[in-house]
Scaffold this active site. Structure first.
Site, short mmCIF file in Angstrom:
data_model
loop_
_atom_site.label_atom_id
_atom_site.label_comp_id
_atom_site.label_asym_id
_atom_site.label_seq_id
_atom_site.Cartn_x
_atom_site.Cartn_y
_atom_site.Cartn_z
N SER A 18 0.91 -1.29 -0.22
CA SER A 18 -0.24 -0.01 -0.07
C SER A 18 0.88 1.34 0.01
CB SER A 18 -0.90 -0.06 1.15
OG SER A 18 -0.22 0.17 2.45
N ASN A 111 13.14 4.10 4.22
CA ASN A 111 12.31 3.12 4.88
C ASN A 111 11.19 3.88 5.72
OD1 ASN A 111 11.23 0.57 5.71
ND2 ASN A 111 12.23 0.86 7.92
N HIS A 113 8.71 3.16 8.98
CA HIS A 113 8.60 2.37 9.98
C HIS A 113 7.16 2.71 10.92
CE1 HIS A 113 9.63 -0.43 13.24
NE2 HIS A 113 9.31 0.54 13.94
N SER A 140 7.34 6.82 10.92
CA SER A 140 8.48 7.47 10.95
C SER A 140 9.05 7.28 9.57
CB SER A 140 9.61 7.30 11.72
OG SER A 140 9.18 7.44 13.12
N ASP A 149 16.34 0.08 11.76
CA ASP A 149 15.58 1.18 12.04
C ASP A 149 16.05 2.35 12.92
OD1 ASP A 149 13.53 -0.53 11.27
OD2 ASP A 149 12.86 -1.53 12.88
C1 GRF Z 1 3.70 -0.65 6.85
O1 GRF Z 1 3.15 -0.79 8.26
C2 GRF Z 1 5.19 -0.13 6.82
O2 GRF Z 1 5.18 0.78 7.86
C3 GRF Z 1 6.01 -1.42 7.49
O3 GRF Z 1 5.55 -2.40 6.92
C4 GRF Z 1 4.08 -2.04 6.45
C5 GRF Z 1 4.00 -2.30 4.77
O4 GRF Z 1 2.81 -2.12 4.49
N1 GRF Z 1 7.44 -1.08 7.09
P1 GRF Z 1 2.53 -1.92 3.11
O5 GRF Z 1 2.89 -3.35 2.31
O6 GRF Z 1 2.99 -0.71 2.74
O7 GRF Z 1 0.97 -2.08 2.85
#
Ligand code: GRF
Length: 222
Positions: A18, A111, A113, A140, A149
């Site tokens: 997403s 990234n 997080h 973040s 992280d």
């Molecule tokens: C998200 O919660 C992101 O913060 C974390 O992994 C999840 C990925 O979700 N790193 P998506 O695949 O982008 O829907």
């Protein structure tokens, strides 16, 4: 003066993608001065791959041979470099990359997080936030450095933890804000407003001593 070419962005995913979709949308609508050159997954069945293809983006899969990190990373590097990315966005990429690999993209790998780093590094952030009784949570965007992280945080979203929240409701509230702040931060990088210098994040020529914070507690993103 000619306009500089848009930033070529590579996105690495493992799952639904997403955040990947939000980044692709931001590029395709011209919200950010970048184009998604490729989406690469570490497993063939990652649902985000199909979505990326629907959106007209080149995709690739680099699946790790069992327990062979150097071979996997060599293959990943080759797949990435075929598209000569100017930046790499990890978007739900569930793999820890070696220091050597991270070093290759230091200062241009990001990234997202799902926590207010440095709090709640690692997995199951929403569950841990609820267990701790926090009233504020968020996400973040940070530069990726070899320590997991732990790279300099550029931009954070803050959301309220509501009474009666479950892991799912809280995760959904945070995720909606991820889709805003990840494109925003990468847009800054594409415009060269955001840079990496001396191991720190710099925005508009100033070293970020602390992250920029977007407070979503009073907005529709709740
Ligand atoms: C998200 O919660 C992101 O913060 C974390 O992994 C999840 C990925 O979700 N790193 P998506 O695949 O982008 O829907």
């Amino acid at each position: 003066m000619s306009t500089p070419a848009p930033l070529a962005l590579a996105i690495l995913i493992s799952g639904r993608g997403s955040n990947m979709s939000a980044l692709i949308r931001a590029c395709q609508t011209g919200t950010i001065a970048a184009r998604v050159a490729v989406v690469i997954a570490d497993r063939a069945g990652a649902p985000g791959l199909e979505r990326a293809r629907e959106l007209g983006i080149a995709t690739d899969t680099v699946a790790p041979p069992a327990a062979d990190t150097p071979a996997f990373e060599r293959a990943l590097l080759a797949a990435l470099e075929a598209h000569r990315p100017g930046a790499v966005a990890l978007a739900g990429f569930m793999r820890v990359l070696s220091g050597e690999f991270v070093g290759r993209y230091l200062g241009r790998m990001f990234n997202i997080h799902p926590s207010l780093l440095p709090k709640y590094r690692g997995l199951h952030t929403h569950r841990r936030v609820l267990a701790a009784g926090e009233s504020v949570h968020g996400a973040s965007v940070h530069f990726v450095t070899p320590e997991l992280d732990a790279g300099p945080v550029v931009l954070q979203s803050q959301v309220a933890v509501e009474p009666g929240d479950t892991e799912a409701t809280l995760a959904a509230r945070v995720l909606a804000t991820e889709h805003v702040i990840y494109p925003r931060a990468l847009g800054w990088f594409a415009e060269r407003r955001l840079a990496w210098r001396d191991g720190a994040a710099w925005l508009d020529g100033r070293r970020l001593e602390k992250p920029i914070v977007e407070d979503f507690r009073a907005t529709a993103c709740r």
